[in-house]
Design an enzyme around this catalytic site. Structure first.
Site, PDB file in Angstrom:
ATOM      1  N   LYS A 164      -3.867   2.149   5.198  1.00  0.00           N
ATOM      2  CA  LYS A 164      -2.876   1.874   4.158  1.00  0.00           C
ATOM      3  C   LYS A 164      -2.798   3.068   3.215  1.00  0.00           C
ATOM      4  O   LYS A 164      -3.817   3.574   2.734  1.00  0.00           O
ATOM      5  CB  LYS A 164      -3.267   0.616   3.381  1.00  0.00           C
ATOM      6  CG  LYS A 164      -2.234   0.196   2.336  1.00  0.00           C
ATOM      7  CD  LYS A 164      -2.628  -1.128   1.698  1.00  0.00           C
ATOM      8  CE  LYS A 164      -1.600  -1.562   0.674  1.00  0.00           C
ATOM      9  NZ  LYS A 164      -1.937  -2.871   0.051  1.00  0.00           N
ATOM     10  N   GLY A 180       4.442   3.557  -0.334  1.00  0.00           N
ATOM     11  CA  GLY A 180       3.617   4.083   0.741  1.00  0.00           C
ATOM     12  C   GLY A 180       3.896   3.383   2.048  1.00  0.00           C
ATOM     13  O   GLY A 180       4.970   2.797   2.249  1.00  0.00           O
ATOM     14  N   ASP A 208      -0.650 -12.665  -4.183  1.00  0.00           N
ATOM     15  CA  ASP A 208       0.524 -12.278  -3.399  1.00  0.00           C
ATOM     16  C   ASP A 208       0.532 -13.012  -2.050  1.00  0.00           C
ATOM     17  O   ASP A 208       0.806 -12.415  -1.013  1.00  0.00           O
ATOM     18  CB  ASP A 208       0.556 -10.765  -3.183  1.00  0.00           C
ATOM     19  CG  ASP A 208       1.935 -10.271  -2.736  1.00  0.00           C
ATOM     20  OD1 ASP A 208       2.926 -10.998  -2.972  1.00  0.00           O
ATOM     21  OD2 ASP A 208       2.009  -9.183  -2.130  1.00  0.00           O
ATOM     22  N   VAL A 254       1.843   1.639   5.908  1.00  0.00           N
ATOM     23  CA  VAL A 254       0.645   1.199   6.617  1.00  0.00           C
ATOM     24  C   VAL A 254       0.778   1.704   8.056  1.00  0.00           C
ATOM     25  O   VAL A 254       1.802   1.483   8.709  1.00  0.00           O
ATOM     26  CB  VAL A 254       0.501  -0.333   6.605  1.00  0.00           C
ATOM     27  CG1 VAL A 254      -0.743  -0.754   7.392  1.00  0.00           C
ATOM     28  CG2 VAL A 254       0.425  -0.849   5.176  1.00  0.00           C
ATOM     29  N   GLY A 307       7.164   1.131   2.579  1.00  0.00           N
ATOM     30  CA  GLY A 307       7.830   0.713   1.358  1.00  0.00           C
ATOM     31  C   GLY A 307       7.929   1.867   0.386  1.00  0.00           C
ATOM     32  O   GLY A 307       7.597   3.017   0.713  1.00  0.00           O
ATOM     33  N   GLY A 328       4.397  -0.553   8.756  1.00  0.00           N
ATOM     34  CA  GLY A 328       5.281  -0.975   7.678  1.00  0.00           C
ATOM     35  C   GLY A 328       5.413   0.142   6.661  1.00  0.00           C
ATOM     36  O   GLY A 328       4.533   1.009   6.548  1.00  0.00           O
TER      37      GLY A 328
END
Length: 398
Positions: A35, A18, A129, A20, A15, A13
């Site tokens: 990460k 940063g 979250d 992962v 964003g 992933g």
């Protein structure tokens, strides 16, 4: 390679702050998730380091383990944790197979377990979250809560940073907007929103819109009439706008979900996609086997109890007959002169008292005949001594 140890395989992933990565730990020869935080502001760097320290101290089956943290100058911060195979709940929600009511309940129970652990730490930890993308389901059906990027340690006296104030519309509680304080009940709101979306197929109305009177929460059963009203009530209570009106602890939320779970028959508690629960989940077939085994054991216990309490009457009569026979045979061998006192009649109806040879074993049969006034016995009587006959009734022996 990172740190001359972690060989990057692919990106899981990415964003704005940063990515992962999936990587191989060359030292341990295992897959890991790495990460990266490449956003170098002081606030983001501090929050990322806090996430690493918090996760490194956690040990729970519904949480990932963190075992390394390092910084590469002018490149980024890195957090190395368990690589968790499988899909996340967001992918389940967009798949062709809808999430069943029992699956949603069981996912909720698993996440409550993780929250009970986090909220009971000293000091308490809130995730802040929880959403479908941060709930992973492994190929073995295990449920894990991941991504602690917005984690908060509750004894922080500092103002919550902008980096930790990110929110997800539909899943974030109203207190997470602006400068209002958050606590463990904020996590319960987000979990309730997640379960609502999983069962409804739609996000609940955003909490900020609801708090400002611009929207109201659509009842869950309006989207999914098949679910139990009790299920809808439990989830909607977690979505109350005021702290005081929600579930007050993860333990209470879990207990309410378990109550709903136990409303379902044993055969309906299964899920081919989720691992069996540690309690209360038995397949219908295993349940039948269990009931049959229980009935068999009860019968055996009843039979054993009767045996302990006394003998069967038939066997009592049989034992008495055997004892009488044994006594008579022993008397014949050990004390033959006393037998006439016990049994005064012979087997052919002749009085035993007239059988002088048996009364006095030292007297021969011929001398007994000479001294006796009774008629001489027939040749058969002389050659065959009288027999002791004991008749054992067949019905009694049985």
């Amino acid at each position: 390679f990172l740190k001359e140890r972690y060989r990057i395989l692919d990106i899981l992933g990415q964003g704005g702050m940063g990515a992962v990565y999936r990587a191989i730990d060359e030292n341990l020869e295992v897959e890991v998730a790495v990460k990266e935080n490449s956003f170098f502001s002081e606030e983001h760097s501090r929050q990322f380091q806090k996430e690493a320290k918090v996760l490194a101290s956690l040990r729970h089956p519904n949480l990932p383990r963190v075992f390394d943290y390092f910084v590469i100058e002018q490149q980024g911060q890195y957090l190395v944790m368990d690589y968790i195979e499988g899909e996340d709940l967001r992918q389940w929600m967009s798949g062709k197979d809808e999430i069943t009511e029992i699956e949603a309940i069981r996912i909720g129970i698993s996440i409550c377990d993780a929250l009970i652990y986090l909220h009971s730490r000293v000091p308490p930890i809130t995730h802040r979250d929880i959403k479908p993308g941060n709930i992973k389901i492994t190929p073995d059906g295990e449920v894990l809560l991941v991504d602690f990027g917005l984690v908060k340690v509750m004894n922080d006296n500092e103002m919550t940073t902008t980096a930790a104030r990110a929110m997800t519309p539909g899943y974030s509680p109203p207190e997470q907007y602006g400068d209002a304080p958050t606590d463990h009940r904020s996590d319960l709101f987000s979990l309730g929103s997640t379960l609502y979306a999983a069962l409804a197929g739609y996000l609940p109305e955003d909490s900020l819109c609801r708090a400002t009177g611009k929207a109201s929460l659509t009842p869950l059963k309006s989207y999914n009439p098949q679910i139990l009203q009790k299920t809808a009530d439990v989830i909607e209570k977690a979505l109350e706008l005021r702290f005081e009106d929600r579930w007050q602890s993860a333990e209470a939320f879990k207990s309410a979900l378990i109550d709903v779970y136990e409303e379902f028959p044993l055969g309906e508690r299964r899920s081919l996609r989720l691992a069996p629960m540690a309690f209360g989940e038995v397949s219908a077939e295993k349940g039948d086997d269990h009931r049959r085994n229980t009935q068999r054991l009860k019968k055996e216990a009843t039979s054993n109890k009767r045996k302990r309490q006394g003998y069967d009457p038939v066997w009592i009569l049989f034992d008495i007959a055997i004892i009488i026979l044994s006594v008579l045979l022993a008397t014949t061998v050990i004390w033959p002169e006393g037998l006439p006192k016990i049994i005064p009649w012979g087997g052919n109806g002749t009085p035993v008292a007239n059988l002088g040879w048996l009364q006095n074993p030292h007297t021969t049969p011929d001398r007994a005949e000479q001294n006796s006034s009774t008629p001489s016995p027939t040749p058969n009587d002389a050659t065959d001594p009288p027999l002791l006959t004991v008749t054992l009734d067949s019905d009694t022996a049985t």
